[in-house]
Design a protein around this motif. Structure first.
Motif, PDB file in Angstrom:
ATOM      1  N   ALA A  63      -8.782  -6.020 -87.801  1.00 30.42           N
ATOM      2  CA  ALA A  63      -9.437  -7.146 -87.134  1.00 30.42           C
ATOM      3  C   ALA A  63      -8.655  -7.606 -85.919  1.00 30.42           C
ATOM      4  O   ALA A  63      -9.235  -7.929 -84.870  1.00 30.42           O
ATOM      5  N   GLY A  64      -7.331  -7.639 -86.015  1.00 31.48           N
ATOM      6  CA  GLY A  64      -6.513  -8.068 -84.885  1.00 31.48           C
ATOM      7  C   GLY A  64      -6.656  -7.142 -83.695  1.00 31.48           C
ATOM      8  O   GLY A  64      -6.710  -7.597 -82.542  1.00 31.48           O
ATOM      9  N   LEU A  65      -6.733  -5.840 -83.960  1.00 24.73           N
ATOM     10  CA  LEU A  65      -6.925  -4.852 -82.892  1.00 24.73           C
ATOM     11  C   LEU A  65      -8.251  -5.102 -82.171  1.00 24.73           C
ATOM     12  O   LEU A  65      -8.300  -5.174 -80.936  1.00 24.73           O
ATOM     13  N   PHE A  66      -9.325  -5.239 -82.946  1.00 23.34           N
ATOM     14  CA  PHE A  66     -10.650  -5.424 -82.348  1.00 23.34           C
ATOM     15  C   PHE A  66     -10.742  -6.757 -81.601  1.00 23.34           C
ATOM     16  O   PHE A  66     -11.290  -6.825 -80.499  1.00 23.34           O
ATOM     17  N   LEU A  67     -10.204  -7.825 -82.205  1.00 31.32           N
ATOM     18  CA  LEU A  67     -10.286  -9.130 -81.546  1.00 31.32           C
ATOM     19  C   LEU A  67      -9.465  -9.147 -80.262  1.00 31.32           C
ATOM     20  O   LEU A  67      -9.891  -9.728 -79.256  1.00 31.32           O
ATOM     21  N   SER A  68      -8.302  -8.517 -80.272  1.00 33.90           N
ATOM     22  CA  SER A  68      -7.467  -8.478 -79.060  1.00 33.90           C
ATOM     23  C   SER A  68      -8.190  -7.758 -77.936  1.00 33.90           C
ATOM     24  O   SER A  68      -8.246  -8.242 -76.798  1.00 33.90           O
ATOM     25  N   PHE A  69      -8.759  -6.596 -78.240  1.00 30.66           N
ATOM     26  CA  PHE A  69      -9.415  -5.809 -77.200  1.00 30.66           C
ATOM     27  C   PHE A  69     -10.733  -6.432 -76.761  1.00 30.66           C
ATOM     28  O   PHE A  69     -10.984  -6.602 -75.560  1.00 30.66           O
ATOM     29  N   TYR A  70     -11.589  -6.793 -77.713  1.00 30.49           N
ATOM     30  CA  TYR A  70     -12.932  -7.231 -77.340  1.00 30.49           C
ATOM     31  C   TYR A  70     -12.964  -8.664 -76.838  1.00 30.49           C
ATOM     32  O   TYR A  70     -13.898  -9.037 -76.109  1.00 30.49           O
ATOM     33  N   ALA A  71     -11.970  -9.474 -77.170  1.00 31.62           N
ATOM     34  CA  ALA A  71     -11.877 -10.794 -76.523  1.00 31.62           C
ATOM     35  C   ALA A  71     -11.652 -10.605 -75.028  1.00 31.62           C
ATOM     36  O   ALA A  71     -12.247 -11.310 -74.195  1.00 31.62           O
ATOM     37  N   GLY A  72     -10.800  -9.648 -74.657  1.00 26.02           N
ATOM     38  CA  GLY A  72     -10.592  -9.343 -73.241  1.00 26.02           C
ATOM     39  C   GLY A  72     -11.841  -8.803 -72.581  1.00 26.02           C
ATOM     40  O   GLY A  72     -12.166  -9.162 -71.439  1.00 26.02           O
ATOM     41  N   ALA A  73     -12.571  -7.945 -73.308  1.00 25.07           N
ATOM     42  CA  ALA A  73     -13.791  -7.358 -72.744  1.00 25.07           C
ATOM     43  C   ALA A  73     -14.840  -8.440 -72.485  1.00 25.07           C
ATOM     44  O   ALA A  73     -15.424  -8.518 -71.387  1.00 25.07           O
ATOM     45  N   PHE A  74     -15.091  -9.291 -73.473  1.00 27.83           N
ATOM     46  CA  PHE A  74     -16.130 -10.305 -73.296  1.00 27.83           C
ATOM     47  C   PHE A  74     -15.692 -11.417 -72.345  1.00 27.83           C
ATOM     48  O   PHE A  74     -16.536 -12.038 -71.686  1.00 27.83           O
ATOM     49  N   ALA A  75     -14.390 -11.648 -72.240  1.00 28.90           N
ATOM     50  CA  ALA A  75     -13.900 -12.565 -71.204  1.00 28.90           C
ATOM     51  C   ALA A  75     -14.214 -11.993 -69.821  1.00 28.90           C
ATOM     52  O   ALA A  75     -14.589 -12.729 -68.895  1.00 28.90           O
ATOM     53  N   GLY A  76     -14.076 -10.682 -69.674  1.00 33.25           N
ATOM     54  CA  GLY A  76     -14.432 -10.028 -68.414  1.00 33.25           C
ATOM     55  C   GLY A  76     -15.907 -10.178 -68.102  1.00 33.25           C
ATOM     56  O   GLY A  76     -16.285 -10.408 -66.948  1.00 33.25           O
TER      57      GLY A  76
END
Length: 311
Positions: A63-76
């Protein structure tokens, strides 16, 4: 920095080779298209099926891996959408620009750079991210675009949902992911010669796709829309990996391997899919095409910086 460039430059040399081959007429447009059809329609899906079929899902799906990456993606995506609106772009253009800001080239560049830097055994987190990358981001992009086109009204929710599912399910990459997950979850015993054939085809995926990408990039011309293009480049090459790095080190305490894969994948330029998405809706096509080209070129300089920051 020299060591980092040694990792990055071979990948971009293959892209440059494809660009030169197309420019000099060694490969004409139909030949480039045929190479990309083989890479994206056959070799890449086989590579994904092979890699995800053998992936340790329990260890890789974190979960930490996905949240770290996809939080950045959706922030973009959010920053691209609202930034484009502030630049006076219509809502449909803003969605396409936001999509380019979140859709990093996770496979062709992300896997190639990570493997060059840390070896083939370091790719588990890459393939975990990739396994939900296209389905999740395409679903978000298509849903946002349909809402923008209908101004929040018009199309019934069921019709939008069917349109989203149809667009996702017909992608060869998603089909390869689905086959890999089926093999993995069912424990389907494939004969060694089948795995061997898949490995041979999958081994051609990244080199062919990178070479073909060079030929495709020749068609793009950086034209106008300078502020919108600059916005996408900053979101892709700076904001996304910075958020991923911050969350991965300060919030979720990712392992070294997870942090490397997540940050490097987030640091990649927008994939060609960003242009294909914009082109399919006729929205911000010049911005998407120019952003793919210029961000890919500029990433030769930014990726070594992220490599230096990673443990």
């Amino acid at each position: 920095m020299t060591a980092a460039l040694d990792v990055v430059l071979p990948v971009f040399l293959i892209i440059a080779g494809g660009w030169v081959a197309a420019w000099r007429g060694v490969m004409d447009g139909p030949a480039v298209d045929a190479l990309m059809r083989f890479a994206q329609g056959v070799a890449v899906p086989v590579l994904l099926a092979l890699s995800i079929g053998r992936l340790d899902l329990g260890a890789s799906y974190d979960a930490g891996l996905f949240l770290s990456f996809y939080a950045g993606a959706f922030a973009g995506f959010a920053a691209g959408f609202f930034g484009a609106r502030l630049l006076g772009r219509p809502a449909t253009d803003a969605v396409a620009i936001g999509f380019a800001g979140m859709f990093s080239n996770s496979l062709l560049l992300g896997v190639a750079i990570t493997e060059r830097a840390y070896g083939a055994d370091a790719l588990s987190a890459n393939f975990a991210i990739i396994s939900i990358h296209s389905p999740m981001l395409y679903a978000a992009g298509i849903l946002a675009m349909e809402l923008a086109r209908s101004h929040g009204q018009g199309l019934p929710a069921g019709q939008v949902a069917r349109q989203v599912l149809r667009a996702i399910a017909t992608q060869p990459m998603v089909q390869g992911i689905a086959v890999g997950l089926t093999i993995n979850l069912t424990g389907l015993p494939l004969p060694d010669f089948v795995w061997g054939a898949m490995k041979m085809i999958g081994g051609a995926a990244i080199p062919c796709a990178l070479f073909g990408l060079g030929g495709v990039l020749l068609r793009y011309r950086p034209e106008g829309d300078g502020r919108a293009i600059a916005l996408v480049i900053v979101l892709s090459l700076v904001l996304h990996p910075a958020i991923t790095w911050g969350l991965g080190t300060q919030v979720f305490d990712l392992t070294t391997a997870q942090l490397r894969s997540a940050v490097l994948t987030g640091a990649m330029a927008p994939g060609v899919n960003a242009y294909l998405f914009a082109n399919s809706y006729g929205a911000a096509k010049r911005v998407a095409a120019s952003s793919v080209l210029l961000a890919t070129l500029i990433s030769v300089l930014t990726i070594p910086v992220w490599l230096q920051m990673l443990p």
